[in-house]
Design a protein around this motif. Sequence first.
Motif, PDB file in Angstrom:
ATOM      1  N   GLN A 262       0.820  -1.206   0.000  1.00 12.94           N
ATOM      2  CA  GLN A 262       0.000   0.000   0.000  1.00 12.94           C
ATOM      3  C   GLN A 262       0.857   1.261   0.000  1.00 12.94           C
ATOM      4  O   GLN A 262       0.612   2.198  -0.770  1.00 12.94           O
TER       5      GLN A 262
ATOM      6  N   ARG B 129      -2.116  -7.771  -8.085  1.00 13.46           N
ATOM      7  CA  ARG B 129      -2.629  -6.404  -8.213  1.00 13.46           C
ATOM      8  C   ARG B 129      -1.586  -5.561  -8.942  1.00 13.46           C
ATOM      9  O   ARG B 129      -0.406  -5.674  -8.695  1.00 13.46           O
TER      10      ARG B 129
ATOM     11  N   GLU C 254      -7.287  -7.541   1.926  1.00  8.45           N
ATOM     12  CA  GLU C 254      -7.547  -8.053   0.582  1.00  8.45           C
ATOM     13  C   GLU C 254      -6.382  -8.876   0.049  1.00  8.45           C
ATOM     14  O   GLU C 254      -6.566  -9.977  -0.487  1.00  8.45           O
TER      15      GLU C 254
ATOM     16  N   ASN D   2       2.925   1.559  -3.306  1.00  5.98           N
ATOM     17  CA  ASN D   2       2.145   1.403  -4.535  1.00  5.98           C
ATOM     18  C   ASN D   2       2.810   0.411  -5.484  1.00  5.98           C
ATOM     19  O   ASN D   2       2.960   0.652  -6.682  1.00  5.98           O
TER      20      ASN D   2
ATOM     21  N   SER E 257      -1.555  -2.320  -8.617  1.00  7.04           N
ATOM     22  CA  SER E 257      -1.310  -1.185  -7.744  1.00  7.04           C
ATOM     23  C   SER E 257      -1.713  -1.527  -6.327  1.00  7.04           C
ATOM     24  O   SER E 257      -2.685  -2.261  -6.108  1.00  7.04           O
TER      25      SER E 257
ATOM     26  N   THR F  29      -2.258   0.939  -3.888  1.00  7.36           N
ATOM     27  CA  THR F  29      -2.881   2.053  -3.173  1.00  7.36           C
ATOM     28  C   THR F  29      -4.367   1.867  -2.944  1.00  7.36           C
ATOM     29  O   THR F  29      -4.919   2.395  -1.983  1.00  7.36           O
ATOM     30  N   GLU F  30      -5.038   1.127  -3.823  1.00 11.86           N
ATOM     31  CA  GLU F  30      -6.490   0.973  -3.694  1.00 11.86           C
ATOM     32  C   GLU F  30      -6.886  -0.304  -2.961  1.00 11.86           C
ATOM     33  O   GLU F  30      -8.058  -0.679  -2.948  1.00 11.86           O
ATOM     34  N   ILE F  31      -5.938  -0.962  -2.338  1.00 15.78           N
ATOM     35  CA  ILE F  31      -6.217  -2.235  -1.672  1.00 15.78           C
ATOM     36  C   ILE F  31      -6.959  -1.988  -0.360  1.00 15.78           C
ATOM     37  O   ILE F  31      -6.533  -1.173   0.462  1.00 15.78           O
ATOM     38  N   ARG F  32      -8.066  -2.672  -0.162  1.00 11.78           N
ATOM     39  CA  ARG F  32      -8.741  -2.595   1.132  1.00 11.78           C
ATOM     40  C   ARG F  32      -8.012  -3.497   2.125  1.00 11.78           C
ATOM     41  O   ARG F  32      -7.333  -4.455   1.749  1.00 11.78           O
TER      42      ARG F  32
END
Length: 288
Positions: free
Chosen positions: A218, A245, A255, A221, A247, A249-252
């Motif tokens: 995260q 993934r 996840e 990135n 990227s 940065t958008e990982i909850r």
Amino acid sequence: MAISSDSHAEKTNVNKPLRIWVYKAFSEILFIFLSKIVGYRKDVILQNFRNSFPEIPKSKEAGLVNSYYRHLSDLLVELFLLNNLKTKEISHFVRYENIQLLTRLYRSGKDILLLASHYGNWEYLLTLPLVTDYEVIAVYSPISNAAIDQCMLRLRSRFGVRLVKKSDWYRTVLKENYGKPRIYVMIADQRPVPPYKNPVHFLGKTTFVQAGCERIGQKLNCAIVYTDVEKMARHRYKFKFKLMRDSGTEIRSGEILEAYYRELEKTILRNPSCWLWSHNRWKNHEAT
């Protein structure tokens, strides 16, 4: 590049030197010692198998345990085998598939968080600098004996991997200035320290896990890549990379941990004997 990652690499005719057969002989001796003489951590191995595969009849337990001891014996000699091979011989023992994924990410300037595990032989990933332009950085735990620690560092850095102490890992990864793109190699199935949190469902039970790899993905990135491993034969492994993934940065939260352990389950179920069953992965927390 020094190691062929082509699908035909396995067919390469290699004149294996006598020392390869010596390592195999040592592995056989270790197998007899671990399985027949001392029964190394047999109670832990059996309990882990029973908890993870309760449907397996007791009549097949001995075969599973012996298969694990045979793999463990191979594993113990393979670091020394690998580091005594000539570069041209390595492709017979280490095969990389879809290295094109790493090449594509490198050309886009993307750092990679490479998630590996205690499956197969993770030490063989030390050859990764031979097949990629990335700077490869891996975390390691120092050995208490300073002389042995320095010897192991020399062996493990032979192919160009930069090794960083576990105690310095997050500071190095998160605070250093970057040059060319990097691959950060993490063995992600480590047992956490108390207090236990971050539970996932793994091998049929609630398992508490370390979340450091997710935080790094995260913050930096990174592209996040899973390393699937297959043992092809004695001392021979195939590594296949799977993009989890693009990227981080958008990982909850949770996840990547969930995705990683689903992939690891698939790898283990394909050939259970190659995971590190003598390690008490569920020690001190309830397995449900």
